[in-house]
Scaffold this motif. Sequence first.
Motif, PDB file in Angstrom:
ATOM      1  N   PRO A 101      25.087  37.538  34.200  1.00 50.88           N
ATOM      2  CA  PRO A 101      26.244  38.082  34.924  1.00 50.88           C
ATOM      3  C   PRO A 101      25.866  39.324  35.716  1.00 50.88           C
ATOM      4  CG  PRO A 101      26.385  38.607  32.585  1.00 50.88           C
ATOM      5  CD  PRO A 101      25.234  37.665  32.742  1.00 50.88           C
ATOM      6  N   LEU A 102      26.485  39.470  36.867  1.00 49.57           N
ATOM      7  CA  LEU A 102      26.273  40.628  37.720  1.00 49.57           C
ATOM      8  C   LEU A 102      27.407  41.619  37.548  1.00 49.57           C
ATOM      9  CD1 LEU A 102      25.277  38.807  41.047  1.00 49.57           C
ATOM     10  CD2 LEU A 102      23.725  39.832  39.366  1.00 49.57           C
ATOM     11  N   SER A 103      27.114  42.872  37.809  1.00 50.54           N
ATOM     12  CA  SER A 103      28.164  43.885  37.732  1.00 50.54           C
ATOM     13  C   SER A 103      27.933  44.946  38.805  1.00 50.54           C
ATOM     14  CB  SER A 103      28.181  44.555  36.351  1.00 50.54           C
ATOM     15  OG  SER A 103      26.962  45.254  36.115  1.00 50.54           O
ATOM     16  N   SER A 119      30.145  32.992  37.479  1.00 54.16           N
ATOM     17  CA  SER A 119      31.519  33.420  37.763  1.00 54.16           C
ATOM     18  C   SER A 119      31.661  33.849  39.220  1.00 54.16           C
ATOM     19  CB  SER A 119      31.938  34.556  36.822  1.00 54.16           C
ATOM     20  OG  SER A 119      31.151  35.715  37.044  1.00 54.16           O
ATOM     21  N   VAL A 120      30.685  34.591  39.738  1.00 51.95           N
ATOM     22  CA  VAL A 120      30.727  34.985  41.142  1.00 51.95           C
ATOM     23  C   VAL A 120      30.469  33.775  42.029  1.00 51.95           C
ATOM     24  CG1 VAL A 120      29.762  36.531  42.888  1.00 51.95           C
ATOM     25  CG2 VAL A 120      29.942  37.295  40.520  1.00 51.95           C
ATOM     26  N   ASN A 121      29.650  32.834  41.537  1.00 53.74           N
ATOM     27  CA  ASN A 121      29.308  31.663  42.333  1.00 53.74           C
ATOM     28  C   ASN A 121      30.538  30.833  42.691  1.00 53.74           C
ATOM     29  OD1 ASN A 121      27.162  29.870  43.468  1.00 53.74           O
ATOM     30  ND2 ASN A 121      28.069  28.417  42.025  1.00 53.74           N
ATOM     31  N   GLY A 122      31.579  30.888  41.856  1.00 53.53           N
ATOM     32  CA  GLY A 122      32.807  30.172  42.196  1.00 53.53           C
ATOM     33  C   GLY A 122      33.396  30.680  43.501  1.00 53.53           C
ATOM     34  N   LYS A 127      41.142  35.989  41.820  1.00 53.39           N
ATOM     35  CA  LYS A 127      41.145  36.355  40.409  1.00 53.39           C
ATOM     36  C   LYS A 127      39.718  36.325  39.903  1.00 53.39           C
ATOM     37  CE  LYS A 127      45.773  35.206  38.771  1.00 53.39           C
ATOM     38  NZ  LYS A 127      46.551  34.537  37.693  1.00 53.39           N
ATOM     39  N   ALA A 128      39.420  37.198  38.963  1.00 54.15           N
ATOM     40  CA  ALA A 128      38.117  37.224  38.317  1.00 54.15           C
ATOM     41  C   ALA A 128      38.347  37.292  36.816  1.00 54.15           C
ATOM     42  CB  ALA A 128      37.297  38.418  38.787  1.00 54.15           C
ATOM     43  N   GLY A 129      37.659  36.430  36.073  1.00 53.83           N
ATOM     44  CA  GLY A 129      37.869  36.396  34.633  1.00 53.83           C
ATOM     45  C   GLY A 129      38.858  35.310  34.257  1.00 53.83           C
ATOM     46  N   SER A 130      39.723  35.593  33.294  1.00 51.52           N
ATOM     47  CA  SER A 130      40.667  34.601  32.795  1.00 51.52           C
ATOM     48  C   SER A 130      41.808  34.392  33.793  1.00 51.52           C
ATOM     49  CB  SER A 130      41.243  35.046  31.452  1.00 51.52           C
ATOM     50  OG  SER A 130      42.076  36.177  31.621  1.00 51.52           O
ATOM     51  N   ASN A 131      42.535  33.300  33.589  1.00 54.28           N
ATOM     52  CA  ASN A 131      43.668  33.006  34.460  1.00 54.28           C
ATOM     53  C   ASN A 131      44.778  34.046  34.333  1.00 54.28           C
ATOM     54  OD1 ASN A 131      42.507  30.683  35.521  1.00 54.28           O
ATOM     55  ND2 ASN A 131      43.308  29.392  33.877  1.00 54.28           N
TER      56      ASN A 131
END
Length: 241
Positions: A34-36, A136-139, A178-182
């Motif tokens: 994961p990136l931050s 996650s960012v790739n989405g 959105k990032a993370g959960s729904n």
Amino acid sequence: MDIFISASNALTNWLGVTLPKIPSPDGKRVGTQPLSTGFARVSWQCHLVEHGNKGARRHHTVIAVEAYSRYAILLPFSLRPTQDELEQVLLERWGNEALHLALESGAINDDELPLMTDNYLTQPRQVHWFNNNDLSVNGHVADAGQWLKQTLTHEGLDYLDDNHCYGLGLHINQRHKKAGSNRAPSFRPVVRLLDDALFRFGSGLAAASYPDTRVGDFPCPYPDQPVRNNVVQLDHYRQYR
């Protein structure tokens, strides 16, 4: 400031370079760490999209998405760049678009723009490249890629030039993400990138005062700042137009 550029396999192969992996603390998810982005780091996930008529000349667009804001930058190339050339183009576009947002939002004025530009150009930075793909960012990278392909199909084009890529990016970055959960709150990438840019490059230019922030500075949007107090984000004070 550290700048992480995380290149997908497709981009790494196209550039013809061998890049290190991001170290994995537990030995898992090697190549998909994961990136931050935070107080002292900005991270970009980059991928290559190839398009154009099969059997004819192929065209290439690099899509870069910043890890915190999910802000997408589309970079068209008629010729394959070197790694250094791609790095330069990405950083120049990031700076130009961030400065434009700062001016357009009213956070700085025309007289202050050269000062913020100088802050951007003179801030010490170390750029680190990795062969990595944050899923996650790739989405958001894939979403920008779909916008690109749909635009090409709709307009009957094989490629988009710099101006078209900027316009499409502006449209993508105004949309709620959105990032993370729904259940996570939605946000607009332009607002987050603006908050980051003002904090990082707008030192001494803030007209308003913010809690737990030095007078003249814009607030830090990240929790990992050296002195962690109840810092609030700039968009709590203004509505980006």
